[in-house]
Design a protein around this motif. Sequence first.
Motif, PDB file in Angstrom:
ATOM      1  N   PRO A  31      -5.619  -0.451 -11.542  1.00  0.00           N
ATOM      2  CA  PRO A  31      -6.567   0.460 -12.210  1.00  0.00           C
ATOM      3  C   PRO A  31      -7.980   0.391 -11.620  1.00  0.00           C
ATOM      4  O   PRO A  31      -8.709   1.383 -11.644  1.00  0.00           O
ATOM      5  N   ILE A  32      -8.350  -0.758 -11.066  1.00  0.00           N
ATOM      6  CA  ILE A  32      -9.669  -0.887 -10.423  1.00  0.00           C
ATOM      7  C   ILE A  32      -9.716   0.024  -9.196  1.00  0.00           C
ATOM      8  O   ILE A  32     -10.679   0.767  -8.986  1.00  0.00           O
ATOM      9  N   LEU A  33      -8.651  -0.005  -8.391  1.00  0.00           N
ATOM     10  CA  LEU A  33      -8.594   0.851  -7.195  1.00  0.00           C
ATOM     11  C   LEU A  33      -8.591   2.324  -7.572  1.00  0.00           C
ATOM     12  O   LEU A  33      -9.231   3.140  -6.902  1.00  0.00           O
ATOM     13  N   LYS A  34      -7.888   2.668  -8.646  1.00  0.00           N
ATOM     14  CA  LYS A  34      -7.872   4.057  -9.101  1.00  0.00           C
ATOM     15  C   LYS A  34      -9.279   4.490  -9.511  1.00  0.00           C
ATOM     16  O   LYS A  34      -9.734   5.585  -9.167  1.00  0.00           O
ATOM     17  N   ALA A  35      -9.999   3.619 -10.215  1.00  0.00           N
ATOM     18  CA  ALA A  35     -11.364   3.932 -10.642  1.00  0.00           C
ATOM     19  C   ALA A  35     -12.296   4.076  -9.438  1.00  0.00           C
ATOM     20  O   ALA A  35     -13.172   4.947  -9.423  1.00  0.00           O
ATOM     21  N   VAL A  36     -12.111   3.235  -8.431  1.00  0.00           N
ATOM     22  CA  VAL A  36     -12.920   3.334  -7.207  1.00  0.00           C
ATOM     23  C   VAL A  36     -12.661   4.678  -6.526  1.00  0.00           C
ATOM     24  O   VAL A  36     -13.594   5.377  -6.127  1.00  0.00           O
ATOM     25  N   LYS A  37     -11.382   5.059  -6.430  1.00  0.00           N
ATOM     26  CA  LYS A  37     -11.022   6.340  -5.803  1.00  0.00           C
ATOM     27  C   LYS A  37     -11.592   7.503  -6.618  1.00  0.00           C
ATOM     28  O   LYS A  37     -12.128   8.454  -6.056  1.00  0.00           O
ATOM     29  N   ASP A  38     -11.485   7.408  -7.952  1.00  0.00           N
ATOM     30  CA  ASP A  38     -12.036   8.458  -8.814  1.00  0.00           C
ATOM     31  C   ASP A  38     -13.541   8.574  -8.626  1.00  0.00           C
ATOM     32  O   ASP A  38     -14.099   9.670  -8.633  1.00  0.00           O
ATOM     33  N   SER A  39     -14.205   7.435  -8.442  1.00  0.00           N
ATOM     34  CA  SER A  39     -15.660   7.419  -8.292  1.00  0.00           C
ATOM     35  C   SER A  39     -16.105   7.937  -6.923  1.00  0.00           C
ATOM     36  O   SER A  39     -17.046   8.713  -6.824  1.00  0.00           O
ATOM     37  N   LEU A  40     -15.415   7.518  -5.863  1.00  0.00           N
ATOM     38  CA  LEU A  40     -15.832   7.858  -4.495  1.00  0.00           C
ATOM     39  C   LEU A  40     -15.128   9.085  -3.935  1.00  0.00           C
ATOM     40  O   LEU A  40     -15.564   9.641  -2.924  1.00  0.00           O
ATOM     41  N   GLY A  41     -14.019   9.483  -4.553  1.00  0.00           N
ATOM     42  CA  GLY A  41     -13.328  10.701  -4.133  1.00  0.00           C
ATOM     43  C   GLY A  41     -12.895  10.682  -2.688  1.00  0.00           C
ATOM     44  O   GLY A  41     -12.345   9.704  -2.197  1.00  0.00           O
ATOM     45  N   GLU A  42     -13.176  11.768  -1.993  1.00  0.00           N
ATOM     46  CA  GLU A  42     -12.711  11.943  -0.613  1.00  0.00           C
ATOM     47  C   GLU A  42     -13.530  11.161   0.413  1.00  0.00           C
ATOM     48  O   GLU A  42     -13.248  11.242   1.605  1.00  0.00           O
ATOM     49  N   THR A  43     -14.537  10.415  -0.026  1.00  0.00           N
ATOM     50  CA  THR A  43     -15.333   9.647   0.936  1.00  0.00           C
ATOM     51  C   THR A  43     -14.629   8.360   1.361  1.00  0.00           C
ATOM     52  O   THR A  43     -15.103   7.658   2.246  1.00  0.00           O
ATOM     53  N   VAL A  44     -13.496   8.040   0.724  1.00  0.00           N
ATOM     54  CA  VAL A  44     -12.743   6.834   1.077  1.00  0.00           C
ATOM     55  C   VAL A  44     -11.245   7.124   0.975  1.00  0.00           C
ATOM     56  O   VAL A  44     -10.824   7.940   0.165  1.00  0.00           O
ATOM     57  N   SER A  45     -10.489   6.448   1.841  1.00  0.00           N
ATOM     58  CA  SER A  45      -9.029   6.469   1.720  1.00  0.00           C
ATOM     59  C   SER A  45      -8.596   5.099   1.233  1.00  0.00           C
ATOM     60  O   SER A  45      -9.145   4.082   1.666  1.00  0.00           O
ATOM     61  N   ILE A  46      -7.616   5.075   0.342  1.00  0.00           N
ATOM     62  CA  ILE A  46      -7.078   3.800  -0.134  1.00  0.00           C
ATOM     63  C   ILE A  46      -5.589   3.776   0.165  1.00  0.00           C
ATOM     64  O   ILE A  46      -4.855   4.673  -0.239  1.00  0.00           O
ATOM     65  N   LEU A  47      -5.181   2.754   0.910  1.00  0.00           N
ATOM     66  CA  LEU A  47      -3.774   2.567   1.246  1.00  0.00           C
ATOM     67  C   LEU A  47      -3.246   1.361   0.499  1.00  0.00           C
ATOM     68  O   LEU A  47      -3.883   0.311   0.497  1.00  0.00           O
ATOM     69  N   LYS A  48      -2.084   1.501  -0.111  1.00  0.00           N
ATOM     70  CA  LYS A  48      -1.436   0.374  -0.763  1.00  0.00           C
ATOM     71  C   LYS A  48      -0.236  -0.012   0.076  1.00  0.00           C
ATOM     72  O   LYS A  48       0.600   0.832   0.384  1.00  0.00           O
ATOM     73  N   ILE A  49      -0.172  -1.282   0.478  1.00  0.00           N
ATOM     74  CA  ILE A  49       0.917  -1.738   1.323  1.00  0.00           C
ATOM     75  C   ILE A  49       1.615  -2.912   0.646  1.00  0.00           C
ATOM     76  O   ILE A  49       0.998  -3.946   0.379  1.00  0.00           O
ATOM     77  N   ASP A  50       2.906  -2.719   0.364  1.00  0.00           N
ATOM     78  CA  ASP A  50       3.729  -3.746  -0.265  1.00  0.00           C
ATOM     79  C   ASP A  50       4.098  -4.775   0.805  1.00  0.00           C
ATOM     80  O   ASP A  50       4.779  -4.452   1.777  1.00  0.00           O
ATOM     81  N   VAL A  51       3.637  -6.032   0.616  1.00  0.00           N
ATOM     82  CA  VAL A  51       3.878  -7.059   1.642  1.00  0.00           C
ATOM     83  C   VAL A  51       5.363  -7.397   1.786  1.00  0.00           C
ATOM     84  O   VAL A  51       5.807  -7.790   2.860  1.00  0.00           O
ATOM     85  N   ASP A  52       6.126  -7.236   0.708  1.00  0.00           N
ATOM     86  CA  ASP A  52       7.559  -7.532   0.790  1.00  0.00           C
ATOM     87  C   ASP A  52       8.297  -6.501   1.641  1.00  0.00           C
ATOM     88  O   ASP A  52       9.292  -6.821   2.280  1.00  0.00           O
ATOM     89  N   LYS A  53       7.809  -5.280   1.655  1.00  0.00           N
ATOM     90  CA  LYS A  53       8.443  -4.216   2.444  1.00  0.00           C
ATOM     91  C   LYS A  53       7.824  -4.086   3.838  1.00  0.00           C
ATOM     92  O   LYS A  53       8.353  -3.389   4.692  1.00  0.00           O
ATOM     93  N   ASN A  54       6.683  -4.727   4.044  1.00  0.00           N
ATOM     94  CA  ASN A  54       5.966  -4.629   5.323  1.00  0.00           C
ATOM     95  C   ASN A  54       5.563  -6.021   5.803  1.00  0.00           C
ATOM     96  O   ASN A  54       4.392  -6.271   6.130  1.00  0.00           O
ATOM     97  N   GLN A  55       6.532  -6.919   5.868  1.00  0.00           N
ATOM     98  CA  GLN A  55       6.238  -8.311   6.209  1.00  0.00           C
ATOM     99  C   GLN A  55       5.667  -8.474   7.614  1.00  0.00           C
ATOM    100  O   GLN A  55       4.780  -9.299   7.833  1.00  0.00           O
ATOM    101  N   GLU A  56       6.144  -7.665   8.547  1.00  0.00           N
ATOM    102  CA  GLU A  56       5.668  -7.775   9.929  1.00  0.00           C
ATOM    103  C   GLU A  56       4.179  -7.433  10.016  1.00  0.00           C
ATOM    104  O   GLU A  56       3.399  -8.152  10.642  1.00  0.00           O
ATOM    105  N   LEU A  57       3.773  -6.347   9.365  1.00  0.00           N
ATOM    106  CA  LEU A  57       2.366  -5.944   9.365  1.00  0.00           C
ATOM    107  C   LEU A  57       1.505  -6.991   8.660  1.00  0.00           C
ATOM    108  O   LEU A  57       0.461  -7.396   9.169  1.00  0.00           O
TER     109      LEU A  57
END
Length: 97
Positions: A31-57
């Motif tokens: 919810p903190i990330l959602k609030a940040v995105k709501d506040s900053l809008g298109e001036t920022v991109s937020i990517l969520k990466i699941d470490v269990d599905k992206n272990q190599e990265l």
Amino acid sequence: MSRFSELIKQDKPVLVDFFAEWCGPCKTMAPILKAVKDSLGETVSILKIDVDKNQELASKLNVRGVPTLILYKSGTQVWRQSGVVQQSDLINIIKNS
């Protein structure tokens, strides 16, 4: 990795949230990330990466704990922190990057 490289090379800041489904603090960050995105809008991109599905990265970027937040600007890492970060702090970090 190449898709990730493309995503972080945007002109605007890109905040990457490395998380796991089983992680309690990660659920707190959502919810903190959602609030940040709501506040900053298109001036920022937020990517969520699941470490269990992206272990190599996660391994390549030395992500040892979750949540780990990494802020990129034009493909370059400009900030990184593990653990829960408050909304106001995140907004200030992104605006000042």
